[in-house]
Design a protein around this motif. Structure first.
Motif, PDB file in Angstrom:
ATOM      1  N   ASP A   7      83.795  -5.526  18.571  1.00 30.91           N
ATOM      2  CA  ASP A   7      84.075  -4.956  17.044  1.00 30.91           C
ATOM      3  C   ASP A   7      82.195  -4.766  17.015  1.00 30.91           C
ATOM      4  O   ASP A   7      81.875  -5.996  16.979  1.00 30.91           O
ATOM      5  N   PHE A   8      82.001  -3.431  16.854  1.00 32.27           N
ATOM      6  CA  PHE A   8      80.096  -4.110  16.987  1.00 32.27           C
ATOM      7  C   PHE A   8      80.370  -3.485  15.628  1.00 32.27           C
ATOM      8  O   PHE A   8      81.175  -3.471  14.469  1.00 32.27           O
ATOM      9  N   PRO A   9      78.925  -3.949  15.014  1.00 36.23           N
ATOM     10  CA  PRO A   9      78.738  -3.293  13.738  1.00 36.23           C
ATOM     11  C   PRO A   9      78.852  -2.408  12.498  1.00 36.23           C
ATOM     12  O   PRO A   9      79.319  -1.985  12.185  1.00 36.23           O
ATOM     13  N   PHE A  10      78.516  -1.174  14.053  1.00 41.21           N
ATOM     14  CA  PHE A  10      79.056   0.308  13.367  1.00 41.21           C
ATOM     15  C   PHE A  10      80.507   0.467  13.721  1.00 41.21           C
ATOM     16  O   PHE A  10      80.686   1.917  13.576  1.00 41.21           O
ATOM     17  N   GLY A  11      81.101  -0.460  13.872  1.00 40.54           N
ATOM     18  CA  GLY A  11      82.974  -0.232  14.322  1.00 40.54           C
ATOM     19  C   GLY A  11      83.426  -0.593  15.905  1.00 40.54           C
ATOM     20  O   GLY A  11      82.229  -0.584  16.637  1.00 40.54           O
ATOM     21  N   THR A  12      84.421  -0.708  16.314  1.00 40.21           N
ATOM     22  CA  THR A  12      85.233  -0.745  17.042  1.00 40.21           C
ATOM     23  C   THR A  12      85.253  -0.172  18.572  1.00 40.21           C
ATOM     24  O   THR A  12      85.345   1.165  18.188  1.00 40.21           O
ATOM     25  N   GLN A  13      83.927  -0.579  19.387  1.00 38.36           N
ATOM     26  CA  GLN A  13      83.888   0.865  20.067  1.00 38.36           C
ATOM     27  C   GLN A  13      84.755   0.776  21.626  1.00 38.36           C
ATOM     28  O   GLN A  13      84.300  -0.914  21.845  1.00 38.36           O
ATOM     29  N   GLU A  14      84.179   1.696  22.876  1.00 37.07           N
ATOM     30  CA  GLU A  14      84.488   1.002  24.122  1.00 37.07           C
ATOM     31  C   GLU A  14      83.537   0.800  24.350  1.00 37.07           C
ATOM     32  O   GLU A  14      82.382   0.942  24.623  1.00 37.07           O
ATOM     33  N   LEU A  15      84.302  -0.487  25.226  1.00 38.97           N
ATOM     34  CA  LEU A  15      82.393  -1.233  26.781  1.00 38.97           C
ATOM     35  C   LEU A  15      83.214  -1.116  27.831  1.00 38.97           C
ATOM     36  O   LEU A  15      82.174  -0.137  29.158  1.00 38.97           O
ATOM     37  N   GLU A  16      83.936  -0.055  28.167  1.00 41.15           N
ATOM     38  CA  GLU A  16      84.784  -0.343  29.188  1.00 41.15           C
ATOM     39  C   GLU A  16      85.749   0.638  28.927  1.00 41.15           C
ATOM     40  O   GLU A  16      87.180   0.356  28.532  1.00 41.15           O
ATOM     41  N   ALA A  23      75.570 -20.953   7.257  1.00 35.88           N
ATOM     42  CA  ALA A  23      75.614 -19.368   7.613  1.00 35.88           C
ATOM     43  C   ALA A  23      73.875 -19.109   5.915  1.00 35.88           C
ATOM     44  O   ALA A  23      74.404 -19.095   5.168  1.00 35.88           O
ATOM     45  N   ALA A  24      73.127 -18.495   6.780  1.00 33.13           N
ATOM     46  CA  ALA A  24      72.313 -17.565   5.258  1.00 33.13           C
ATOM     47  C   ALA A  24      73.141 -16.602   4.601  1.00 33.13           C
ATOM     48  O   ALA A  24      73.772 -15.606   5.457  1.00 33.13           O
ATOM     49  N   GLU A  25      72.384 -16.427   3.756  1.00 33.21           N
ATOM     50  CA  GLU A  25      73.162 -15.281   2.853  1.00 33.21           C
ATOM     51  C   GLU A  25      72.047 -14.133   2.495  1.00 33.21           C
ATOM     52  O   GLU A  25      71.055 -14.417   3.080  1.00 33.21           O
ATOM     53  N   PRO A  26      73.031 -13.008   2.884  1.00 31.09           N
ATOM     54  CA  PRO A  26      71.998 -11.762   3.348  1.00 31.09           C
ATOM     55  C   PRO A  26      71.511 -11.751   2.363  1.00 31.09           C
ATOM     56  O   PRO A  26      71.010 -11.976   0.654  1.00 31.09           O
ATOM     57  N   GLY A  27      69.585 -11.865   2.297  1.00 33.44           N
ATOM     58  CA  GLY A  27      68.503 -12.037   1.528  1.00 33.44           C
ATOM     59  C   GLY A  27      68.658 -13.328  -0.275  1.00 33.44           C
ATOM     60  O   GLY A  27      67.875 -13.573  -0.535  1.00 33.44           O
ATOM     61  N   LEU A  45      72.071  -2.670   8.448  1.00 31.55           N
ATOM     62  CA  LEU A  45      71.639  -4.265   7.826  1.00 31.55           C
ATOM     63  C   LEU A  45      71.301  -4.778   9.176  1.00 31.55           C
ATOM     64  O   LEU A  45      70.232  -4.837   9.720  1.00 31.55           O
ATOM     65  N   THR A  46      72.402  -5.178   9.639  1.00 32.14           N
ATOM     66  CA  THR A  46      73.086  -6.743  10.266  1.00 32.14           C
ATOM     67  C   THR A  46      71.547  -5.605  11.378  1.00 32.14           C
ATOM     68  O   THR A  46      71.420  -5.957  12.963  1.00 32.14           O
ATOM     69  N   MET A  47      72.167  -3.954  12.592  1.00 29.70           N
ATOM     70  CA  MET A  47      71.482  -3.061  13.321  1.00 29.70           C
ATOM     71  C   MET A  47      70.297  -2.887  12.966  1.00 29.70           C
ATOM     72  O   MET A  47      69.206  -3.715  14.042  1.00 29.70           O
ATOM     73  N   ASP A  48      69.455  -2.968  11.677  1.00 32.18           N
ATOM     74  CA  ASP A  48      68.350  -3.411  11.767  1.00 32.18           C
ATOM     75  C   ASP A  48      67.712  -4.678  11.919  1.00 32.18           C
ATOM     76  O   ASP A  48      66.455  -4.596  12.757  1.00 32.18           O
TER      77      ASP A  48
END
Ligand code: ATP
Length: 478
Positions: free
Chosen positions: A277-286, A357-361, A9-12
């Motif tokens: 820490d991306f919303p879809f998981g902890t992933q490599e930047l470098e 901070a807004a609550e989702p929806g 949802l966040t990525m969307d």
């Protein structure tokens, strides 16, 4: 409707903002797009440029021991044989260790009613798979599929004209090592840095721009004396982590991921990833790898040209070892976008109170309004200052605002906006993450002061025009 988890949802929401505000578009959208390729709009272009500039400033310009290079995307095909990228396999293959037979991995799984799995650019065999010839379960991991895009150089499309779009910028550096050494007056330890496009025919491009087929890399090859590998590796891991903080990624969202020794390539002595820490998981930047003398040795072997370095202090000849910090511009830009994005409820015109901070929806409480704000660090914000004449139909206001705009844009990337209610203009800037807004109103004409609005606190202060540049510089930096 498909149910989405919170991360998705966040990525969307982010992707929708990126489209709406001109950060990222699907490539060739009018033709339905093409998977794994993206275009950057006006704001995305500035954001990426700021990432590149920050890297170049800190890794090259502010150092005496690093020089730059801009090598071609298409190089001699032997480069990719030397580097190990041309392996001769265009499909994932599996070997049976018992009977030594070799199979095409996908067909092999299908025959058994199973499906070959893909994780990133790696293939993984499903549970329960066995050799279709002898029944053994002792199988190798599927071999990497050739990720390089091929093309042909010249008018004839045969095997002798095959060339590749580079899958990394690093090999351009190794191939030019001797020329740079001879012409730059550098002595070891020193580095060669390059920023440029790279292409990989990823099997499964995904997570928005995170894994694309065309992307940009920022790579440094830092050449060192053999035996100093671990100290330089530790040095660069530390430098790179500091750099990520300097562009506004909080330490708490960054992770050092140390590759275990048994998973390293045979020539490497260390590899550490910087992950976010991306919303879809902890992933490599470098990835920061100590690659020994592997690359230069390979090019020496394949080209027949010496890659040795002569150390005038010790009278020794050796092939330098290398530490390679290798980062992706697009992934860093995506991390900055994810990190900056906030949905907030802010007090409306007549309400006192802080930002919530807004609550989702959810709906904002009485008197509050919703806003999306990109809290970029000023170092990377696409626009640093927006300038607004309060009313567009008052020529004296517009003329004064133009003067202020012209004064500021000599130094910073500025945005001119004279249309719509001032509150809406502020919101538009919040959505592209502009740290400061400057409004020219009737009081300006009397006392030569302007209103400066802070993006994050939304506080407004009056500043004399003659002090404006200094005052903004305290927020924005240079
Ligand atoms: P991954 O395991 O995620 O595919 P990698 O380890 O293959 O990445 P490297 O070959 O070390 O990546 O490339 C260095 C950097 O280039 C990565 O850390 C990443 O930032 C960037 N990069 C690599 N592949 C891609 C891609 N397909 N899309 C965007 N950026 C990429």
């Amino acid at each position: 409707m498909k149910k989405r988890d919170e991360g998705q949802l966040t990525m969307d929401a982010l992707a929708s903002l990126c489209k709406r505000r001109g950060f990222i578009y699907q490539t060739s959208e009018i033709y339905g797009g093409i998977n794994g390729f993206w275009d950057y709009g006006p704001m995305g272009t500035e954001l990426k440029r700021n990432v590149r500039d920050a890297w170049w400033a800190d890794v090259v310009r502010r150092r005496e021991d690093v020089v730059g290079l801009d090598s071609s995307i298409i190089m001699h095909p032997r480069v990719w044989e030397a580097s190990g990228h041309v392996g001769g396999f265009s499909d994932p293959m599996v070997d049976c260790r018992a009977c030594k037979k070799r199979f095409k991995a996908d067909a092999f799984c299908e025959e058994q009613g199973l499906e070959l799995q893909v994780e990133g650019k790696h293939f993984v065999l499903p549970e329960g798979v066995q050799c279709t010839a002898c029944g053994s379960k002792d199988l190798t991991e599927p071999r990497a599929f050739d990720l390089m895009f091929r093309t042909h150089v010249g008018p004839v499309e045969d095997d002798s004209s095959v060339a590749y779009l580079r899958p990394e910028t690093a090999q351009g550096i190794f191939a030019q090592f001797s020329n740079v050494l001879a012409t730059s007056r550098q002595k070891i330890p020193f580095g060669i840095a390059q920023i440029g496009k790279a292409f990989r025919n990823e099997i499964n491009p995904r997570n928005y721009t995170f894994r694309s087929r065309e992307f940009e890399q920022m790579e440094l090859e830092f050449f060192i004396k053999p035996g100093t590998d671990s100290e330089w590796h530790a040095y660069w891991v530390n430098e790179r982590l500091k750099w990520y903080s300097s562009i506004g990624l909080p330490e708490s969202s960054l992770h050092k991921q140390v590759h275990p020794k048994e998973k390293l390539a045979h020539y490497a002595s260390a590899c550490t990833d910087v992950a976010y820490d991306f919303p879809f998981g902890t992933q490599e930047l470098e990835g920061i790898a100590a690659r020994g003398a592997f690359d230069l040795t390979q090019h020496q072997t394949f080209s027949g040209k010496s890659m040795e370095y002569f150390d005038p202090d010790t009278n020794e000849h050796f092939i330098p070892h290398v530490v390679e910090p290798s980062a992706g511009v697009d992934r860093i830009a995506l991390a900055l976008l994810c990190n900056a994005y906030r949905e907030e409820w802010v007090p409306g015109a007549k309400v006192e109170g802080g930002v919530l901070a807004a609550e989702p929806g959810g709906k904002p409480p009485e008197g509050y309004e919703a806003r999306v704000v990109m809290r970029f660090s000023p170092r990377v914000a696409p626009v640093k200052v927006a300038v607004f004449p309060l009313l567009k139909n008052k020529p004296e206001l517009v003329a004064k605002a133009r003067q202020v705009f012209d004064m500021l844009r000599v130094r910073w990337s500025c945005f001119w906006d004279q249309t719509g209610a001032i509150g809406r203009r502020y919101r538009r800037q919040d959505e592209i993450g502009t740290p400061c807004g400057v409004t020219i109103d009737f009081q300006t004409l009397d006392d030569d002061t302007v209103t400066v609005r802070d993006r994050d606190t939304m506080e407004q202060i009056r500043v004399p025009v003659k002090e404006l540049t200094d005052s903004l510089a305290r927020t924005i930096g240079c």
